[in-house]
Design a protein around this motif. Structure first.
Motif, PDB file in Angstrom:
ATOM      1  N   ALA A 131       0.828  -1.209   0.000  1.00 32.95           N
ATOM      2  CA  ALA A 131       0.000   0.000   0.000  1.00 32.95           C
ATOM      3  C   ALA A 131       0.862   1.259   0.000  1.00 32.95           C
ATOM      4  O   ALA A 131       0.525   2.256  -0.650  1.00 32.95           O
ATOM      5  N   GLU A 132       1.971   1.226   0.715  1.00 36.73           N
ATOM      6  CA  GLU A 132       2.849   2.393   0.775  1.00 36.73           C
ATOM      7  C   GLU A 132       3.460   2.687  -0.598  1.00 36.73           C
ATOM      8  O   GLU A 132       3.485   3.840  -1.049  1.00 36.73           O
ATOM      9  N   LEU A 133       3.954   1.651  -1.248  1.00 35.66           N
ATOM     10  CA  LEU A 133       4.568   1.833  -2.567  1.00 35.66           C
ATOM     11  C   LEU A 133       3.534   2.306  -3.583  1.00 35.66           C
ATOM     12  O   LEU A 133       3.824   3.191  -4.407  1.00 35.66           O
TER      13      LEU A 133
ATOM     14  N   ALA B 285      13.673   8.438  -8.279  1.00 38.22           N
ATOM     15  CA  ALA B 285      14.220   9.235  -7.181  1.00 38.22           C
ATOM     16  C   ALA B 285      13.110   9.951  -6.431  1.00 38.22           C
ATOM     17  O   ALA B 285      13.141  10.042  -5.191  1.00 38.22           O
ATOM     18  N   ARG B 286      12.109  10.439  -7.171  1.00 34.55           N
ATOM     19  CA  ARG B 286      10.983  11.115  -6.512  1.00 34.55           C
ATOM     20  C   ARG B 286      10.156  10.113  -5.708  1.00 34.55           C
ATOM     21  O   ARG B 286       9.693  10.440  -4.609  1.00 34.55           O
TER      22      ARG B 286
ATOM     23  N   ALA C  48      10.307   7.991   1.697  1.00 34.81           N
ATOM     24  CA  ALA C  48      11.057   8.331   2.915  1.00 34.81           C
ATOM     25  C   ALA C  48      10.331   9.376   3.743  1.00 34.81           C
ATOM     26  O   ALA C  48      10.368   9.345   4.981  1.00 34.81           O
ATOM     27  N   ASP C  49       9.638  10.287   3.092  1.00 31.23           N
ATOM     28  CA  ASP C  49       8.919  11.347   3.790  1.00 31.23           C
ATOM     29  C   ASP C  49       7.692  10.820   4.518  1.00 31.23           C
ATOM     30  O   ASP C  49       7.383  11.249   5.633  1.00 31.23           O
TER      31      ASP C  49
ATOM     32  N   ASP D  91      14.710   5.856  12.607  1.00 32.54           N
ATOM     33  CA  ASP D  91      16.074   5.504  12.198  1.00 32.54           C
ATOM     34  C   ASP D  91      16.305   5.698  10.707  1.00 32.54           C
ATOM     35  O   ASP D  91      17.390   5.401  10.191  1.00 32.54           O
ATOM     36  N   GLY D  92      15.280   6.182   9.983  1.00 36.13           N
ATOM     37  CA  GLY D  92      15.435   6.470   8.564  1.00 36.13           C
ATOM     38  C   GLY D  92      15.048   5.335   7.643  1.00 36.13           C
ATOM     39  O   GLY D  92      14.975   5.519   6.420  1.00 36.13           O
ATOM     40  N   ARG D  93      14.797   4.164   8.184  1.00 39.88           N
ATOM     41  CA  ARG D  93      14.411   3.029   7.341  1.00 39.88           C
ATOM     42  C   ARG D  93      12.917   3.121   7.009  1.00 39.88           C
ATOM     43  O   ARG D  93      12.127   3.639   7.800  1.00 39.88           O
TER      44      ARG D  93
END
Length: 294
Positions: free
Chosen positions: A147-149, A233-234, A240-241, A247-249
């Motif tokens: 769902a996120e992708l 890249a976008r 990521a946002d 922790d950035g993952r």
């Protein structure tokens, strides 16, 4: 019938992934196989002939073997290159099963039925291939998978191209799966859903795993427009946002809809006839009302 998936393309990508990456991205199938073994442990009977239908690897057959529930295990896959020689095997498309009617006691399938164009027809063939009181037990991807992708692809494509094409397969919800079992004529149908969160360093790592699974976009309605590095890249930036941990993952959700159903047999439990209940709902509600007044 409308063709949602280009199954020739899907097969070609799976074979290419197998050749290039081997079994490096089989962790979802391994999880499903472990779940299968656990679910079989709750079934208090053994099966003479079990069929592992389109589960891609030996993992499901090995789970059947470890469970001790099946005397003979036969694998069915679209291409012989998926076989290892460890089990008897038949090359066939899961949408056109070569199994004779009432020829199997147990049929299992892991993470493939959601990619069939005629899922109701495939389930009907599975039910017909089972002997009376035979069991079907399978898992397919559920609606929350990726769902996120899906969201990030939609956002990035809308921003860059002014519109979006379908890029992630449509997945059923658990109620749809229950309806499909009933429509195919299974008795005692049961469905439930298990969801797993997998964390990655970035969206690029997630997409590398999907390629290693052979799970790129195989929709017949997919856009043929080439995608650029800027687009991906976008996608990674949006991901990521919106879906990263402190922790950035990033997080990726995978959902398994588990389905089980039996071929009809006279020994099975049957629903009560209308009007045969010994207590009425009205009496129950009166009892509740009297308790509330005390």
């Amino acid at each position: 019938m409308h063709q949602v998936f280009d199954r020739n393309l899907l097969l070609a990508r799976r074979l290419r992934a197998l050749k290039q990456h081997g079994h490096s991205a089989d962790f979802l199938l391994a999880r499903a196989a472990a779940d299968l073994e656990e679910r079989l442990s709750a079934v208090e009977r053994k099966f003479e002939i079990a069929v592992d239908l389109a589960s891609h690897t030996d993992l499901a057959a090995q789970a059947l073997q470890r469970s001790g529930k099946a005397a003979t295990i036969v694998r069915v896959e679209q291409d012989a290159r998926f076989f290892t020689g460890a089990f008897p095997a038949v090359v066939a498309d899961e949408e056109a099963l070569p199994l004779k009617p009432a020829g199997a006691d147990l049929i299992v399938s892991l993470l493939s039925l959601h990619l069939t164009n005629d899922t109701p027809g495939t389930l009907l063939q599975i039910r017909r291939a089972l002997r009376p009181d035979g069991l079907f037990l399978g898992a397919m991807a559920g609606e929350n998978t990726l769902a996120e992708l899906r969201e990030c692809l939609l956002v990035a494509e809308s921003e860059i191209f002014g519109g979006a094409a379908p890029r992630v397969a449509p997945f059923a919800d658990v109620r749809d799966a229950g309806g499909l079992l009933q429509r195919a004529g299974f008795t005692l149908p049961v469905t439930d859903i298990e969801s797993y969160t997998v964390r990655y360093d970035s969206a690029f790592a997630l997409m590398r795993d999907l390629r290693a699974m052979g799970m790129q976009n195989a929709l017949t309605g997919r856009s043929r427009r080439p995608l650029t590095r800027h687009f991906f890249a976008r996608v990674a930036e949006v991901y990521a946002d919106r879906f990263s941990d402190p922790d950035g993952r990033i997080r990726a959700t995978f959902s398994f809809i588990w389905m089980s159903g039996w071929a009809a047999h006279e020994s099975q439990q049957k629903p009560l006839k209308p009007g045969s209940a010994k207590a009425s709902l009205a009496d129950f509600l009166k009892d509740v009302e009297s308790l509330e007044k005390k």
